[in-house]
Design an enzyme around this catalytic site. Structure first.
Site: not given
Length: 313
Positions: A191, A259, A289
């Site tokens: 990230n 994830d 998600s």
């Protein structure tokens, strides 16, 4: 250069943690005490979460983790067995507890803080790695993170490369020895924070993200994917940059987004899709998600297919 696999499944080596999730109205300031609105005990860990995301996409998902010999280990076994992986290998130790993550989720900031006690995740041995060699041999894509001891992550990657597998490293949480792994990695997925630490370039816009990607690529990684949260992701393969914009989402909990991205990326690659196709799919999967509560609460394929039809930002 784009890559794709030969459709032989995914092996995920990683962590299991019991997540103690506290929801608050807003993050506390320094010295401030805030009340918890709700608290839940959920199964998590980057490895387990990514394997769960992968399993939503392909049945041919294999997972390895190490747990303690305690009450939390019982939760781990029950949760992981319910995922119905193609194979599940759980090493155990009497010398360290099952990993625990303390997670604070803010309703106002729509973000989270995480504090880890990795416990048994840091005790993966050479014997444990030897035991999972057959599962690595069966897979076409091998996915790892950094919630295990760095020596174990390195051993898995070395074995995978020796067997000509496509290797993916999610360098989270950041480790100061991660650069030693990079020549073994086909795809790295930091990230903004991790890419900044790895490259030495503070990312605050697309231009600085491109600079960081160039630096990381020169360290030996074939394909660099820097995830940018709600701004999608940036990729670099040594020849060109590509932007993948995010899909719209009604954000509930961002704690499992990374994830979700990594697990679904590995899964789609294992199905013979190109890296570009897999990134687009993983971006939609991650957007789904964050609409679910809990880092391990991964979306269904029906949710993702519906998301893929929406207009991106």
């Amino acid at each position: 250069m784009d890559i794709s696999s030969n459709n032989k499944g995914v092996f995920v080596a990683g962590s299991y943690n019991l997540d103690i999730v506290s929801r608050v109205a807003s993050f506390p300031q320094k010295g401030e005490t805030v009340r918890v609105l709700s608290k839940k005990f959920l199964s998590g860990g980057k490895g387990a979460n990514q394997a769960t995301a992968c399993r939503r996409v392909t049945e041919d998902t294999h997972f390895f983790a190490k747990i303690g010999h305690d009450d939390f280990a019982k939760r781990a076994k029950q949760h992981l067995e319910e995922q119905q992986f193609a194979s599940l290998t759980l090493a155990e130790t009497h010398h360290s507890p099952t990993g625990v993550a303390l997670i604070m989720v803010s309703e106002r900031e729509k973000d989270n803080y995480i504090v880890l006690d990795l416990g048994a995740n840091l005790k993966v041995s050479d014997a444990d790695i030897q035991e999972i060699t057959p599962q690595i041999e069966q897979a076409s894509v091998v996915l790892v993170q950094l919630e295990n001891n760095i020596e174990a992550v390195s051993a898995v990657l070395r074995k995978a490369k020796a067997l000509a597998k496509t290797t993916i490293l999610n360098p989270a949480p950041y480790h100061d020895q991660v650069h030693t792994l990079l020549p073994l990695v086909d795809v790295i997925t930091p990230n903004e924070t991790e890419a900044s630490e790895l490259s030495g370039i503070v990312i605050h816009d697309i231009e600085t993200a491109e600079q960081a990607a160039r630096v990381i690529h020169r360290m030996g990684v074939t394909n660099v994917i820097i995830t940018l949260g709600g701004n999608g992701c940036l990729t670099y393969d040594g020849n060109e940059f590509k932007r993948f914009l995010s899909y719209p989402a009604d954000v509930v909990d961002t704690s499992g987004a990374g994830d979700a991205f990594n697990g679904s990326l590995a899964a789609f690659l294992s199905l013979g899709k190109t890296l570009s196709e897999s990134i687009n799919f993983a971006t939609a999967f991650a957007s789904c998600s964050v609409e679910n509560e809990g880092a391990a609460n991964m979306p269904s394929m029906a949710q993702v297919e519906a998301k893929l039809t929406t207009v991106r930002k």
